[in-house]
Scaffold this active site. Structure first.
Site, PDB file in Angstrom:
ATOM      1  N   ASP A 132      63.321  -2.490 -98.199  1.00  0.00           N
ATOM      2  CA  ASP A 132      64.761  -2.923 -97.726  1.00  0.00           C
ATOM      3  C   ASP A 132      65.736  -1.952 -98.017  1.00  0.00           C
ATOM      4  O   ASP A 132      65.478  -1.195 -99.313  1.00  0.00           O
ATOM      5  CB  ASP A 132      65.021  -4.014 -98.020  1.00  0.00           C
ATOM      6  CG  ASP A 132      64.572  -5.305 -97.745  1.00  0.00           C
ATOM      7  OD1 ASP A 132      63.618  -5.101 -96.648  1.00  0.00           O
ATOM      8  OD2 ASP A 132      64.695  -6.627 -97.795  1.00  0.00           O
ATOM      9  N   ARG A 182      62.982   2.058 -90.565  1.00  0.00           N
ATOM     10  CA  ARG A 182      63.654   0.828 -89.844  1.00  0.00           C
ATOM     11  C   ARG A 182      65.159   1.038 -89.798  1.00  0.00           C
ATOM     12  O   ARG A 182      65.670   0.889 -91.039  1.00  0.00           O
ATOM     13  CB  ARG A 182      63.277  -0.402 -90.416  1.00  0.00           C
ATOM     14  CG  ARG A 182      63.677  -1.745 -89.951  1.00  0.00           C
ATOM     15  CD  ARG A 182      63.322  -2.850 -90.592  1.00  0.00           C
ATOM     16  NE  ARG A 182      64.045  -2.957 -91.762  1.00  0.00           N
ATOM     17  CZ  ARG A 182      63.473  -3.717 -92.963  1.00  0.00           C
ATOM     18  NH1 ARG A 182      62.033  -4.157 -92.782  1.00  0.00           N
ATOM     19  NH2 ARG A 182      64.143  -3.767 -94.116  1.00  0.00           N
ATOM     20  N   ALA A 187      74.383  -4.433 -94.036  1.00  0.00           N
ATOM     21  CA  ALA A 187      74.839  -5.900 -94.426  1.00  0.00           C
ATOM     22  C   ALA A 187      75.724  -5.778 -95.606  1.00  0.00           C
ATOM     23  O   ALA A 187      76.153  -6.934 -95.924  1.00  0.00           O
ATOM     24  CB  ALA A 187      73.652  -6.429 -94.562  1.00  0.00           C
TER      25      ALA A 187
HETATM   26  C1  LIG Z   1      64.522  -6.679 -89.103  1.00  0.00           C
HETATM   27  C2  LIG Z   1      65.930  -6.480 -89.892  1.00  0.00           C
HETATM   28  C3  LIG Z   1      65.777  -6.076 -91.243  1.00  0.00           C
HETATM   29  C4  LIG Z   1      67.006  -5.706 -91.896  1.00  0.00           C
HETATM   30  N1  LIG Z   1      67.137  -5.189 -93.245  1.00  0.00           N
HETATM   31  C5  LIG Z   1      68.220  -4.918 -93.617  1.00  0.00           C
HETATM   32  C6  LIG Z   1      68.009  -4.101 -94.846  1.00  0.00           C
HETATM   33  O1  LIG Z   1      67.102  -3.691 -95.459  1.00  0.00           O
HETATM   34  N2  LIG Z   1      69.398  -3.703 -95.227  1.00  0.00           N
HETATM   35  C7  LIG Z   1      70.661  -4.123 -94.604  1.00  0.00           C
HETATM   36  O2  LIG Z   1      71.622  -3.776 -95.325  1.00  0.00           O
HETATM   37  N3  LIG Z   1      70.234  -4.788 -93.797  1.00  0.00           N
HETATM   38  C8  LIG Z   1      69.388  -5.256 -93.210  1.00  0.00           C
HETATM   39  N4  LIG Z   1      69.408  -5.900 -92.029  1.00  0.00           N
HETATM   40  C9  LIG Z   1      70.821  -6.587 -91.531  1.00  0.00           C
HETATM   41  C10 LIG Z   1      71.283  -5.615 -90.600  1.00  0.00           C
HETATM   42  O3  LIG Z   1      71.983  -4.400 -91.393  1.00  0.00           O
HETATM   43  C11 LIG Z   1      72.431  -6.220 -89.897  1.00  0.00           C
HETATM   44  O4  LIG Z   1      73.398  -6.693 -90.629  1.00  0.00           O
HETATM   45  C12 LIG Z   1      72.400  -7.263 -88.876  1.00  0.00           C
HETATM   46  O5  LIG Z   1      71.078  -7.155 -88.195  1.00  0.00           O
HETATM   47  C13 LIG Z   1      73.261  -7.522 -87.889  1.00  0.00           C
HETATM   48  O6  LIG Z   1      73.549  -6.640 -87.366  1.00  0.00           O
HETATM   49  P1  LIG Z   1      73.014  -6.474 -85.509  1.00  0.00           P
HETATM   50  O7  LIG Z   1      72.398  -4.986 -85.456  1.00  0.00           O
HETATM   51  O8  LIG Z   1      72.092  -7.682 -85.179  1.00  0.00           O
HETATM   52  O9  LIG Z   1      74.268  -6.112 -84.637  1.00  0.00           O
HETATM   53  P2  LIG Z   1      75.557  -6.901 -84.553  1.00  0.00           P
HETATM   54  O10 LIG Z   1      76.543  -6.213 -83.672  1.00  0.00           O
HETATM   55  O11 LIG Z   1      76.058  -7.299 -85.975  1.00  0.00           O
HETATM   56  O12 LIG Z   1      75.118  -8.171 -83.904  1.00  0.00           O
HETATM   57  C14 LIG Z   1      74.618  -8.197 -82.366  1.00  0.00           C
HETATM   58  C15 LIG Z   1      74.581  -9.599 -81.774  1.00  0.00           C
HETATM   59  O13 LIG Z   1      73.451 -10.422 -82.484  1.00  0.00           O
HETATM   60  C16 LIG Z   1      73.854 -11.514 -82.783  1.00  0.00           C
HETATM   61  N5  LIG Z   1      73.820 -11.681 -84.409  1.00  0.00           N
HETATM   62  C17 LIG Z   1      73.660 -10.651 -85.380  1.00  0.00           C
HETATM   63  N6  LIG Z   1      73.652 -11.155 -86.481  1.00  0.00           N
HETATM   64  C18 LIG Z   1      73.868 -12.482 -86.323  1.00  0.00           C
HETATM   65  C19 LIG Z   1      73.789 -13.451 -87.152  1.00  0.00           C
HETATM   66  N7  LIG Z   1      73.713 -13.387 -88.604  1.00  0.00           N
HETATM   67  N8  LIG Z   1      73.935 -14.857 -86.809  1.00  0.00           N
HETATM   68  C20 LIG Z   1      73.792 -15.279 -85.388  1.00  0.00           C
HETATM   69  N9  LIG Z   1      73.922 -14.254 -84.559  1.00  0.00           N
HETATM   70  C21 LIG Z   1      73.821 -12.779 -84.978  1.00  0.00           C
HETATM   71  C22 LIG Z   1      75.299 -11.797 -82.484  1.00  0.00           C
HETATM   72  O14 LIG Z   1      75.386 -12.356 -81.112  1.00  0.00           O
HETATM   73  C23 LIG Z   1      75.873 -10.497 -82.328  1.00  0.00           C
HETATM   74  O15 LIG Z   1      76.936 -10.434 -81.380  1.00  0.00           O
HETATM   75  C24 LIG Z   1      68.015  -6.259 -91.246  1.00  0.00           C
HETATM   76  C25 LIG Z   1      68.181  -6.764 -89.944  1.00  0.00           C
HETATM   77  C26 LIG Z   1      66.946  -6.710 -89.316  1.00  0.00           C
HETATM   78  C27 LIG Z   1      66.958  -7.278 -88.175  1.00  0.00           C
END
Ligand SMILES: Cc1cc2nc3c(=O)[nH]c(=O)nc-3n(C[C@H](O)[C@H](O)[C@H](O)COP(=O)(O)OP(=O)(O)OC[C@H]3O[C@@H](n4cnc5c(N)ncnc54)[C@H](O)[C@@H]3O)c2cc1C
Length: 308
Positions: A132, A182, A187
């Protein structure tokens, strides 16, 4: 960054809330949306339900910033036993972990040794481990760590974040060593000096980085993973992959447990690969509040639990 998101990311680091909020019943109820339970057995049950729909998983045992190396040993032993269980039960479950869970705040070398034990067990079992990416203060160190570990192991991938200005350069450099990447948006709470403050720029950067990843995927035997729930980006990446004549089976989308489950089902029926990351463990508070910050509307879901 919106006020709601900012406040939640502040709350994710607040010790008083960390110690108290986890005891509140309505929060414990709400967290179930994103986490099947605190034990690995619960995570395995959830993974089996997904596997029945042809969706493989990744496991994360929640934890970060441990403060002594004895704790890190327990984490290593936990992952070793989970890898054993996965192997014996013939499940398609990878591992994803935070380096600060293995002692990164205390000793780089001990973290390397801890990680080696997990990567080596995974390698022997034909499994893989993802690293991560934590907040920006760890990025240099984590990339250095990945480059070092990549010399020894071929089954390890690294997460990069599109909200950081630096990621374009980091990705270009990493591509030289045929990495597994990835890509996520990111976040943590970061300043506008190092990260795009506007969501639309984070999204644009995500897509630009995706194009670079797809080109790399076309030419090399690597894994390029798109970790997002953003349907627009998922569609654009899929279309760009088709334009580049990349076999769809090579394009991987990883999503989080409990988020956009309809899309997870749709992707499982498509030719692209999908994998769902399942988190479990007792130390869920900071991780959960970061999930709330991603979509402050989730707070209403928490509030609803007070009255139900
Ligand atoms: C497999 C995976 C691994 C990850 N690993 C890391 C990491 O190592 N380090 C790091 O900083 N971040 C990590 N993240 C989190 C990432 O950085 C984002 O904060 C998170 O994925 C939300 O962004 P999004 O790309 O879905 O886009 P967004 O634009 O935030 O979301 C797109 C849509 O998805 C839905 N959605 C998104 N998040 C949520 C939620 N929490 N609850 C409900 N609906 C939601 C909503 O409908 C939103 O409109 C990871 C995410 C995934 C999927």
């Amino acid at each position: 960054m919106g006020v709601g998101r900012s406040a939640l990311l502040w709350a994710s680091k607040n010790n008083f809330l960390k110690n108290h909020a986890t005891q509140w019943k309505f929060i414990r109820g709400a967290v179930k949306k994103f986490m099947p339970g605190e034990t690995v057995e619960k995570a395995i049950e959830a993974a089996k339900v997904l596997a029945a729909k042809s969706i493989p998983s990744t496991f994360t045992h929640l934890g970060e910033n441990i403060t002594n190396l004895e704790e890190a040993k327990l984490v290593v032993n936990h992952y070793l036993s989970v890898l054993e269980k996965i192997y014996n039960e013939k499940l398609d479950i990878e591992i994803s972990l935070k380096l600060t869970q293995l002692g990164f705040d205390i000793s780089y070398d001990d973290t390397l040794n801890n990680f080696r034990r997990i990567a080596s067990k995974a390698s022997g079992n034909g499994n893989s481990v993802w690293i991560d990416m934590e907040d920006s203060s760890y990025v240099d160190k984590t990339i250095k760590f990945y480059k070092e570990i990549k010399k020894e192991f071929n089954n390890v991938g690294l997460c990069l974040q599109s909200y950081l200005y630096r990621t374009e350069k980091d990705l270009s450099e990493l591509i030289q060593i045929k990495p597994w990447i990835r890509l996520v948006k990111g976040a943590y709470k970061e300043s506008s000096e190092i990260a795009f403050p506007d969501k639309k720029d984070v999204d644009t950067n995500y897509f630009n980085l995706s194009l670079k990843m797809l080109e790399t995927l076309k030419e090399n035997d690597v894994r390029m993973v798109f970790g997002t729930h953003d349907l627009d980006l998922i569609n654009k990446v899929t279309e760009a992959g088709a334009r580049l004549n990349i076999e769809m089976e090579k394009i991987e989308f990883h999503l989080l447990y409990g988020i956009k489950t309809n899309e997870q089902d749709r992707l499982s029926r498509s030719r692209s690969k999908i994998r769902v990351l399942i988190s479990y463990g007792e130390y869920w508070y900071p991780w959960y509040v970061r999930r709330l910050a991603e979509r402050p509307a989730n707070v209403f879901f928490v509030l609803r639990n007070i009255f139900s």
